[in-house]
Design an enzyme around this catalytic site. Structure first.
Site, mmCIF file in Angstrom:
data_model
loop_
_atom_site.group_PDB
_atom_site.id
_atom_site.type_symbol
_atom_site.label_atom_id
_atom_site.label_comp_id
_atom_site.label_asym_id
_atom_site.label_seq_id
_atom_site.Cartn_x
_atom_site.Cartn_y
_atom_site.Cartn_z
ATOM 1 N N ASP A 4 -3.849 -49.341 -5.510
ATOM 2 C CA ASP A 4 -2.741 -48.748 -4.763
ATOM 3 C C ASP A 4 -1.438 -48.857 -5.548
ATOM 4 O OD1 ASP A 4 -1.123 -47.678 -2.875
ATOM 5 O OD2 ASP A 4 -1.583 -49.149 -1.308
ATOM 6 N N HIS A 5 -0.933 -47.726 -5.982
ATOM 7 C CA HIS A 5 0.311 -47.676 -6.750
ATOM 8 C C HIS A 5 1.522 -47.547 -5.827
ATOM 9 C CE1 HIS A 5 3.200 -45.784 -9.690
ATOM 10 N NE2 HIS A 5 2.676 -46.707 -10.456
ATOM 11 N N SER A 6 1.308 -47.542 -4.522
ATOM 12 C CA SER A 6 2.418 -47.338 -3.591
ATOM 13 C C SER A 6 3.305 -48.589 -3.522
ATOM 14 C CB SER A 6 1.889 -46.956 -2.214
ATOM 15 O OG SER A 6 1.267 -48.053 -1.607
#
Ligand SMILES: *[C@@H]1O[C@H](CO)[C@@H](O)[C@H](O)[C@H]1NC(C)=O
Ligand SMILES: *[C@@H]1O[C@H](CO)[C@@H](O)[C@H](O)[C@H]1NC(C)=O
Ligand SMILES: *[C@@H]1O[C@H](CO)[C@@H](O)[C@H](O)[C@H]1NC(C)=O
Ligand SMILES: *[C@@H]1O[C@H](CO)[C@@H](O)[C@H](O)[C@H]1NC(C)=O
Length: 363
Positions: free
Chosen positions: A296-298
């Site tokens: 998850d790059h969020s």
């Protein structure tokens, strides 16, 4: 085919005067959050892997499945960005910034710029600000149409879009002199450049030159929702979350960020408030399987006891202590209720970082 797409564009055409965020069902909305799911998450049609998303606004009743693919110009993100790709929308101003622009910049050294990604889009009667985590996004306005970059398919990504009256943009512009964005494309002509000298300066590469190296302002959306923007310049020299945000919000924080970079900071309980690294994310009550922060790059955080939830563009790592960047927070019940249950697991504090935690100091 060409005629069909022309027809589609005509149907999707919106007068730029009414520039605002658009929701997933095509209606103007005051704000929305889109959470693009990692490719590994869920079964689904193979071609749709990594293109599905969850959608949230003030009236969506929590997270909903995105109407289609994140790559479609009929979803919330595509529709909100549509004015960028309408070739002759003249009454329009915009700034596209990203430390990872669609094409690497030959003239600007992105490592000196802020670790920050976003879009400012202004029409005659208002505009929008999108704060996001997506590398090489959005495509330049010369592109034939909106699209989602293939490089951002694999991992999770978040985007917050807020509709603002034009009067808020000088404040937003000043916040961006702290985050020091790499502006890879802009349009600011005529009236707009006169009305928004702050944005003009930003495009020229101006950044704050003296202390304080951080700035926080209140921003009021078109419908009157209150957002708090936090922005820091590289000279701030500390982690956004443990070095400022937790204290400023007066709250413990669970922080989702990209944990795969070098020098990632562990959970930190040495201050009055705990700053905890999220390790697993889940959408309760949905068929979506749990996913790991490593997919998850969020970038977002939530106060586990409420009422704050935030979406931003900074990670917790050593290098980003010395980069510009920021986050946008709000105490909106719908926002908090959506983010709070997403935290499935987090990294507990190690003993040595607990020394001054409220539990052991009795504070
Ligand atoms: C995304 O949309 C563009 C343009 O509409 C299209 O060319 C491309 O194939 C799409 N990509 C995916 C992965 O669907
Ligand atoms: C947009 O383009 C069309 C045809 O290409 C033209 O008739 C129209 O005047 C243009 N509108 C603006 C605002 O430039
Ligand atoms: C915890 O955060 C503060 C503020 O960012 C920092 O000064 C301190 O070194 C951190 N402690 C640990 C153990 O990481
Ligand atoms: C900047 O951050 C510090 C914490 O490191 C905080 O005490 C201070 O109030 C912030 N300054 C501004 C102008 O928000």
């Amino acid at each position: 085919m060409a005629a069909l797409s022309q027809l589609l564009l005509a149907l999707l055409w919106v007068p730029v005067g009414s520039l605002t965020c658009y929701g997933d069902s095509g209606q103007p909305v005051d704000w929305f959050v889109v959470y693009k799911l990692p490719a590994q998450s869920g079964s689904g049609v193979a071609a749709q892997r990594g293109l599905r998303y969850k959608y949230l606004d003030d009236h969506s009743g929590g997270w909903r499945d995105g109407v289609g693919s994140i790559n479609s110009s009929e979803g919330a993100v595509g529709r909100s960005l549509l004015p960028l790709y309408q070739k002759n929308a003249s009454q329009l101003a915009f700034l596209l910034y990203n430390d990872q622009p669609p094409k690497p910049s030959k003239v600007l050294d992105s490592s000196r710029r802020g670790h920050t990604k976003g879009v400012l889009l202004l029409g005659q009667n208002g505009g929008l600000w999108i704060v996001h985590s997506v590398p090489r996004f959005p495509p330049p306005s010369s592109s034939a149409a909106y699209s989602w970059p293939p490089n951002a398919q694999l991992y999770g990504q978040t985007l917050l879009c807020v509709s603002f009256p034009l009067a808020q943009f000088p404040k937003i512009g000043r916040q961006l002199t702290y985050t020091y964005p790499l502006v890879y494309e802009h349009k600011l002509e005529g009236d707009f450049s006169e009305k928004f000298p702050e944005l003009e300066e930003l495009i020229k590469g101006y950044h704050v030159r003296h202390e304080p190296w951080n700035s926080s302002v209140t921003l009021t959306s078109k419908a009157g929702a209150i957002f708090q923007s936090f922005a820091k310049f590289g000279n701030f020299g500390d982690d956004l979350y443990s070095g400022w945000l937790a204290g400023a919000l007066g709250s413990n924080l669970q922080v989702q960020f990209w944990p795969n970079s070098r020098g990632t900071l562990p959970s930190n309980c040495s201050g009055v408030y705990q700053v905890l690294d999220v390790t697993q994310i889940a959408f309760p009550g949905s068929a979506e399987p749990t996913f790991s922060a490593t997919e998850d790059h969020s970038k977002w955080c939530v106060a586990p006891e409420g009422p704050w939830a935030c979406v931003g563009d900074m990670n917790r790592n050593l290098a980003e202590e010395h980069r510009g960047g920021g986050i946008v927070c709000a105490q909106l019940p719908t926002l908090w209720k959506a983010f709070q249950p997403l935290v499935k697991a987090w990294e507990p504090c190690r003993e040595e970082s607990r020394a001054f935690s409220p539990a052991s100091s009795g504070e």
